[in-house]
Design an enzyme around this catalytic site. Structure first.
Site, PDB file in Angstrom:
ATOM      1  N   SER A  74       0.794  -1.240   0.000  1.00  9.98           N
ATOM      2  CA  SER A  74       0.000   0.000   0.000  1.00  9.98           C
ATOM      3  C   SER A  74       0.821   1.282   0.000  1.00  9.98           C
ATOM      4  CB  SER A  74      -0.948   0.025   1.207  1.00  9.98           C
ATOM      5  OG  SER A  74      -2.051  -0.814   0.972  1.00  9.98           O
ATOM      6  N   LYS A 116      -0.094   3.707  -2.628  1.00  6.85           N
ATOM      7  CA  LYS A 116      -1.089   4.775  -2.522  1.00  6.85           C
ATOM      8  C   LYS A 116      -0.462   6.156  -2.382  1.00  6.85           C
ATOM      9  CE  LYS A 116      -4.757   1.885  -0.523  1.00  6.85           C
ATOM     10  NZ  LYS A 116      -4.052   0.749   0.109  1.00  6.85           N
ATOM     11  N   SER A 150      -5.592   3.742   4.781  1.00  4.72           N
ATOM     12  CA  SER A 150      -5.123   2.973   3.620  1.00  4.72           C
ATOM     13  C   SER A 150      -6.280   2.318   2.861  1.00  4.72           C
ATOM     14  CB  SER A 150      -4.114   1.898   4.061  1.00  4.72           C
ATOM     15  OG  SER A 150      -3.369   1.416   2.955  1.00  4.72           O
TER      16      SER A 150
END
Length: 379
Positions: A61, A64, A117
């Protein structure tokens, strides 16, 4: 007897010099759990520590960072409202719990990515901005190329493992440093919580940042955690002290919080930052103005991070033309200053004119004026 006395005096002076000499403390190079890691100075990308930093790995993640950055860049132009559809929300993993029919601004989706997240937030922003996840992924890879992430392939906006989705610690450090230049991104990632407005329902939700470094490390300013079974624990963090901003990255690090504390402690023991203001200038011959010369000033205050001990090695290389012609406009760029250490350019700054310079002295022929300037140069 005299020789023996002289020898004792020399020996005594030698020991005194050792005892009085300043001791140089070498900070211990950190031992990390991470498979890949890097530590850089954010302002110029100078590498202070590396471990398999250019080895391709999935980055979970921390992906992101790119998705949120692109979302916030779009929101800066127009923070449009996004209506959540059934194509946006069916995604595994972490979530900000969006539901079909809800409406919220693009900037709220970015907050959902950088705090809890939210994979649903990443998918929703991708589809809202580009019409499909695949089209948004193309945009991600285009931006990566512009930043200089040469060993990165994005295949999802969320960071869930898919195909050849990968990056390197080095590339993710470049991305982290770049993203922090976006003020909206920095404001969100540096906060322990975020107030997230919704349009439908009309409410404000509070989301809490999962990045423990914000609580654990003094001066931490973000930025993003990540985990999948394939990637392991991934973390990009940043901290700032005494004008020095560092970015640390670990990929597949079982003990990532401690890894980052070690990296940042090491970095602050090794680096210092020098700030140059707009007092630096060059004096240039002027043709056609009301004076024979004019000063060009540095456009912006600039910070340069170097290894401790290299502060006095910084050289300013001024690149300007041999003369300038009037008229000149306020803010007009007329040259450049490059800051170097051991031949490496760490930063550069434009030289500008601080005020308008009209043509006010036409009484001397141009060629005569140029001749005078050249005679001055070569005499």
């Amino acid at each position: 007897m005299c020789k023996k006395l002289l020898s004792r005096i020399i020996l005594f002076c030698f020991f005194i010099s050792i005892l009085s000499a300043p001791t140089k403390v070498n900070a211990q190079i950190p031992s990390l759990s991470a498979k890949s890691a890097i530590l850089i100075c954010a302002d110029n990308g100078k590498v202070l520590y590396g471990k398999n930093e250019k080895e391709p790995r999935p980055m979970a993640s921390t992906t992101k960072i790119m998705t949120a950055l692109l979302t916030l860049e779009a929101a800066e132009k127009e923070d449009t409202n996004v209506t959540i559809t059934d194509k946006m929300v069916p995604v595994d993993g972490s979530s900000m719990y969006l539901k079909v029919g809800q409406v919220l601004p693009l900037s709220s989706l970015a907050k959902g990515m950088l705090t809890v997240s939210g994979n649903d937030a990443a998918n929703s922003a991708a589809i809202a901005l580009c019409g499909s996840v695949d089209a948004f992924v193309e945009l991600m890879n285009k931006k990566a190329s512009q930043i200089g992430m040469l060993d990165t392939v994005f295949e999802t906006p969320s960071g869930l493992d898919k195909g050849d989705h990968h990056s390197t610690a080095y590339d993710m450090a470049l991305l982290g440093a770049y993203a922090l230049e976006n003020q909206a991104f920095c404001d969100i990632s540096s906060k322990k919580s975020a107030e997230v407005p919704f349009v439908k329902p009309d409410e404000i939700r509070t989301l809490y940042n999962e990045n423990r470094m914000l609580k654990r490390y003094d001066g931490c300013i973000g930025i993003k955690t990540g985990f999948t079974r394939l990637a392991g624990r991934c973390l990009v963090s940043a901290a700032e002290r005494n004008n020095t901003r560092l970015v640390a990255v670990t990929l597949n690090a079982p003990d990532d919080w401690n890894d980052h504390e070690k990296l940042l402690d090491y970095g602050f023991s090794q680096a210092e930052t020098v700030v140059f203001g707009n007092k630096d200038y060059a004096i240039l011959p002027l043709v056609g103005g009301d004076a024979n010369e004019i000063s060009a000033f540095v456009k912006d205050k600039i910070s340069i991070s170097v290894r401790k001990g290299d502060k006095d090695k910084i050289k300013k290389i001024v690149e300007v033309p041999p003369f300038l012609y009037a008229p000149l406009k306020q803010g007009q760029v007329v040259g450049k200053v490059k800051y170097q250490v051991d031949g490496d350019v760490l930063a550069s700054n434009d030289l500008i004119i601080e005020k308008d310079v009209p043509v006010t002295k036409p009484n001397k022929g141009l060629w005569k004026k140029l001749s005078d300037i050249f005679m001055g140069i070569f005499n």
